[in-house]
Design an enzyme around this catalytic site. Structure first.
Site, PDB file in Angstrom:
ATOM      1  N   ASP A  50       0.856  -1.197   0.000  1.00 25.26           N
ATOM      2  CA  ASP A  50       0.000   0.000   0.000  1.00 25.26           C
ATOM      3  C   ASP A  50       0.893   1.248   0.000  1.00 25.26           C
ATOM      4  OD1 ASP A  50      -2.311   1.564   0.261  1.00 25.26           O
ATOM      5  OD2 ASP A  50      -2.328   1.421   2.456  1.00 25.26           O
TER       6      ASP A  50
ATOM      7  N   GLU B 223       2.784   5.063  -3.940  1.00 28.95           N
ATOM      8  CA  GLU B 223       2.733   6.006  -5.096  1.00 28.95           C
ATOM      9  C   GLU B 223       3.943   6.930  -5.202  1.00 28.95           C
ATOM     10  OE1 GLU B 223       0.189   5.598  -2.853  1.00 28.95           O
ATOM     11  OE2 GLU B 223      -0.912   4.270  -4.192  1.00 28.95           O
TER      12      GLU B 223
ATOM     13  N   ASP C 180      -9.000   3.589  -2.552  1.00 24.80           N
ATOM     14  CA  ASP C 180     -10.022   4.029  -1.592  1.00 24.80           C
ATOM     15  C   ASP C 180     -11.292   4.533  -2.255  1.00 24.80           C
ATOM     16  OD1 ASP C 180      -8.101   3.304   0.177  1.00 24.80           O
ATOM     17  OD2 ASP C 180      -7.522   5.351   0.709  1.00 24.80           O
TER      18      ASP C 180
HETATM   19  O1  MIG Z   1      -3.665   6.176   4.743  1.00 25.96           O
HETATM   20  O2  MIG Z   1      -3.684   1.023   5.804  1.00 25.96           O
HETATM   21  O3  MIG Z   1      -5.890   2.192   0.385  1.00 25.96           O
HETATM   22  O4  MIG Z   1      -6.932   0.057   1.839  1.00 25.96           O
HETATM   23  O5  MIG Z   1      -6.934   0.280   4.627  1.00 25.96           O
HETATM   24  C1  MIG Z   1      -4.481   5.090   4.445  1.00 25.96           C
HETATM   25  C2  MIG Z   1      -4.835   1.788   5.894  1.00 25.96           C
HETATM   26  C3  MIG Z   1      -3.679   3.857   4.285  1.00 25.96           C
HETATM   27  C4  MIG Z   1      -4.890   3.078   2.355  1.00 25.96           C
HETATM   28  C5  MIG Z   1      -5.400   1.859   1.661  1.00 25.96           C
HETATM   29  C6  MIG Z   1      -6.471   1.206   2.481  1.00 25.96           C
HETATM   30  C7  MIG Z   1      -5.927   0.848   3.838  1.00 25.96           C
HETATM   31  C8  MIG Z   1      -5.399   2.116   4.524  1.00 25.96           C
HETATM   32  N1  MIG Z   1      -4.389   2.752   3.669  1.00 25.96           N
END
Ligand code: MIG
Length: 818
Positions: free
Chosen positions: A406, A409, A482
């Site tokens: 996650d 980017e 999201d």
């Molecule tokens: O700042 O890890 O897209 O699926 O639950 C948010 C917490 C960070 C973004 C991800 C989301 C995840 C969440 N993350």
């Protein structure tokens, strides 16, 4: 004297005019040309071009202002194949011809035009051709009459992107709007269609890029980037062939662990361990099948990667063991940010060994994310990839099998504005973040995949990523970040998955139920039915939102969830075969209808653009939760309502009832769908019967059934089973090859053949030449709970009359004739 003065004046003026730089410059006139083994090298009065023939249908074009950079790509894994082509030169044009495409290069100035063998224009440069404004490089193409565009992977907008423009700049965009452009991934690949011709263009340039399909202009489509080379692959063929060729260039998915095709439950975050176990147990108690549970960021100690929170998860091995005993696999989230903290092993090692991305003065780049101030591994550096991957060893030992990358980017507090001057290794060719940003996430998932695969003793890991670039399908599944709990997002999700599918990412999904916002029971009920037909099927919910397990929305939605999730498990042999096809050919699991119905305008229509084939034999028409009746478009062929067997002719729009428990799903006439009995997880053995559903139609078809052990890589060494199943209406037969060929023996011992829509054949049916015993019966593929199911009543009957020939030996060849 006077004349000379005038001449001199003119000369001075023209020199002045020349030295005044034009704000934009295009590729110039031909100066030199050299034939090479694979194509051509061209020098012009301004800039150079290289033409490389990859195969009969793929021609690559590189264009630079000055000199070519070393040829390096994170996306492309194919090399040019030995291909026949010829080159003919005249004063005005150079023509390069392969067996299928003709590339005509005008010389004054150098511009490119692709034609068919019989001289129809497929794609041609606008007068500007390839043009620079500063470092920004753009290739302009003439808009063809009625030209349509589709592709670009994870992009909002319509299936037909004509009139749209999109920017690729991987961005963390929480709770994005359904028309926001900046999302998490970059797939700079599209397909153009006009006059019954189609072509693909893949621009392999990782800088911020812009694709314009006739937005705000009436003359061109264009693709360009903020820097680097113009470097594109032109692919000629029909859409199926284009996808096949694009995935030849950029690679295809590995066959995922079969458990990752089951139902997956996620939450930000389940903790502590007792909560995780209780969620898993509830699925089992309620007989809602489940294969995977996710641990989001709260499993870590102060959000430190590669750690367990000592209070919440004090005995991870024990918890993972208990989950395993329940046949539940565990996936953990991993973020790239490594907490700056003295004594924290990952950070100490990273600093000491120069593993983090740096400012030009050699200082580590630092930004804030969940753990506070962090440094970020340079995943474009081979030793860092190895180091990162090896760091999963303890987790793998604990029993973790899924890895969810996650925030890659890179996301950080302050809007993710990582400065352009930050430097990355780029596999030994140091470059700036401007060039590396769009591949950072892909390289993180690559490191994660390569590392965990290596650690898992021949078992397949699941990797899931948010940020991505073309070619990431070789390493990872993808989800669309999201999203929001609205019908519009559910519909958008279908378009995104369809679009990712034509861009190589066959293993894709969305947060079912919607990540942000309050999910209504109705919306969840509908979304779970749509999710059951999505390659990657996971419910997820943000922290501070409502609970979102299937039983939290009331009894009827719980029933709907159970029934559709169960159906997914019944369809597992079919779904798994579809993934095997994606692995072999690049053909996605969810297929926008225009892949096979390119010239059918209705399939491009906005109301129908979400519809898709789920594998080769089923069609799904997603519909909002607010609708009880909807319009569906049936493309050519013949269609069976999957739930009640009602038949429809193709090439028509129909109105169909779609109460919450009945998503419009159809089986294609003439197709085959193998199914199994309901299991609660993929680790459970179904009964030893494979149920082969055959739907009558007028056209013959071949279905490729595939099976392997589902969890190891031994399929790479040939340990798998393929069986051809064909339906041949003109010869009045169905032929099923044995499920015992090759080095893998099917888990199914017997087969039942279920005939849908076979009229007047009952007394003529023969199996392997002998008259067959068959029974006419009613089947219920939905597992309706009657009559206590409050949503069930007669008009929505989910039963259908079929003919069944049962108990056939799966090890032998079966020929059914009539
Ligand atoms: O700042 O890890 O897209 O699926 O639950 C948010 C917490 C960070 C973004 C991800 C989301 C995840 C969440 N993350």
């Amino acid at each position: 004297m006077k004349n000379i003065a005038i001449l001199l004046g003119i000369l001075i003026m023209s020199i002045a005019a020349q030295s005044q730089q034009s704000p934009s410059t295009s590729l110039g006139n031909l100066k030199k040309m050299k034939k090479t083994d694979t194509g051509l090298l061209i020098e012009t009065s301004f800039g150079k071009a290289q033409i490389i023939v990859y195969n009969t249908d793929i021609i690559r074009i590189r264009i630079v202002k000055n000199d070519f950079e070393p040829d390096f790509s994170y996306a492309v894994i194919a090399n040019p194949e030995k291909t026949n082509f010829k080159i003919i030169e005249t004063e005005e044009v150079i023509t390069l011809t392969t067996d299928s495409v003709k590339l005509v290069i005008s010389t004054n100035p150098v511009r490119f035009k692709f034609l068919t063998g019989d001289n129809r224009v497929i794609n041609e440069d606008d007068t500007f051709g390839t043009n620079w404004v500063g470092e920004e490089v753009t290739t302009y193409k003439k808009l063809q009459d009625g030209e349509k565009f589709t592709g670009l992977g994870e992009k909002t907008g319509n299936l037909n992107r004509r009139g749209e423009a999109h920017t690729n700049w991987n961005t963390d965009n929480p709770a994005y709007q359904v028309d926001d452009d900046d999302l998490y991934s970059t797939f700079p690949f599209y397909i153009g269609i006009h006059h019954n011709l189609s072509y693909g263009i893949f621009m392999d340039n990782t800088y911020k890029s812009i694709f314009n399909f006739g937005a705000s202009n009436d003359r061109f489509s264009s693709f360009g980037a903020d820097g680097g080379e113009m470097n594109y692959y032109f692919i000629y063929g029909n859409i199926r062939q284009i996808i096949n060729q694009y995935t030849l260039l950029t690679g295809r998915i590995n066959i995922p662990p079969i458990w990752s095709l089951g139902f997956q439950q996620c939450r930000w975050s389940y903790f502590p361990d007792t909560e995780v176990l209780s969620i898993a147990r509830t699925f089992r108690e309620k007989k809602i099948p489940l294969d995977v549970i996710y641990l989001d960021i709260h499993y870590m100690d102060a959000y430190k990667i590669f750690t367990w929170n000592p209070e919440r998860f004090s005995k991870p091995t024990e918890m993972l063991g208990k989950l395993k005993n329940m046949n539940v696999h565990t996936t953990v989230i991993v973020d790239p940010g490594i907490k700056v903290e003295k004594g924290y092993k990952a950070w100490e090692e990273g600093v000491k060994q120069n593993y983090f991305i740096k400012y030009p003065d050699g200082k580590d780049y630092t930004a804030q994310v969940w753990p506070g101030w962090c440094n970020f591994p340079d995943f474009t550096k081979p030793v860092v990839r190895k180091w990162w991957g090896d760091n999963f060893a303890p987790m793998v030992k604990d029993g973790v099998e899924g890895f969810w990358t996650d925030m890659n980017e890179i996301a950080s507090w302050g809007g993710g504005y990582t400065p352009s001057l930050v430097q990355l290794d780029w596999d030994g060719h140091i470059t700036s973040y401007r060039k590396a940003k769009n591949v950072y996430g892909m390289q993180m998932s690559r490191s994660t995949y390569e590392g965990t695969r290596n650690l898992m003793n021949g078992k397949r890991p699941l990797t899931l990523t948010r940020a991505s670039y073309a070619g990431a399908q070789r390493y990872t599944a993808i989800w669309t970040g999201d999203n929001v709990a609205t019908d519009a997002h559910m519909m958008l999700g279908c378009r995104l998955v369809n679009s990712l599918g034509i861009s190589g990412m066959a293993f894709a999904g969305v947060d079912v139920g919607g990540f942000m916002g309050e999910t209504s029971a109705k919306l969840f009920g509908r979304w779970i039915t749509v999710g059951a037909f999505t390659p990657f099927f996971r419910v997820h919910k943000a922290s501070n939102e409502n609970s979102s397990e299937p039983w939290t929305y009331g009894e009827s939605v719980e029933n709907i969830s159970r029934n559709y999730i169960s159906l997914r498990y019944r369809l597992m042999p079919y779904l798994y075969s579809a993934f095997a096809e994606a692995h072999k050919t690049g053909m996605p699991v969810n297929r926008t209808l225009v892949i096979d119905n390119t010239s059918d305008e209705k399939c491009w229509d906005i109301p129908y653009q979400q519809q898709f084939m789920f594998g080769p034999s089923m069609m799904v028409a997603p519909v909002e939760s607010t609708k009880e009746i909807t319009k569906v478009y049936l493309p050519k062929g013949r269609w069976f309502d999957f739930f009640n067997g009602k038949q429809y002719a193709g090439e028509q729009e129909i109105m169909i009832e779609c109460p919450l428990d009945k998503l419009p799903v159809f089986a294609k006439g003439g197709s085959i769908i193998p199914m199994q009995t309901i299991i609660q997880s993929t680790s459970e053995k179904p009964s030893d019967t494979l149920f082969i559903h055959v739907y009558y139609g007028t056209e013959s078809s071949v279905y490729n059934y595939y099976e392997d052990d589902g969890t190891t890589y031994s399929y790479e060494n040939g340990t798998f089973l393929k069986s051809k199943m064909s339906f041949q209406p003109s010869e009045k037969k169905i032929v099923i090859e044995p499920l015992s060929s090759g080095s893998y023996i099917s888990k199914f011992k017997t087969i039942d053949v279920i005939l849908h829509g076979f009229e007047n054949v009952a007394d003529k049916l023969k199996v392997n030449g002998k008259s067959a015993t068959q029974k006419s019966t009613s089947i219920d593929l939905y597992n309706s709970i009657k009559p206590s199911d409050p949503l069930w009543f007669d008009s929505r009957k989910m039963e259908q009359k079929v003919l069944v020939i049962d108990n056939l030996n799966a090890g032998g060849k079966t020929e059914i004739s009539w």
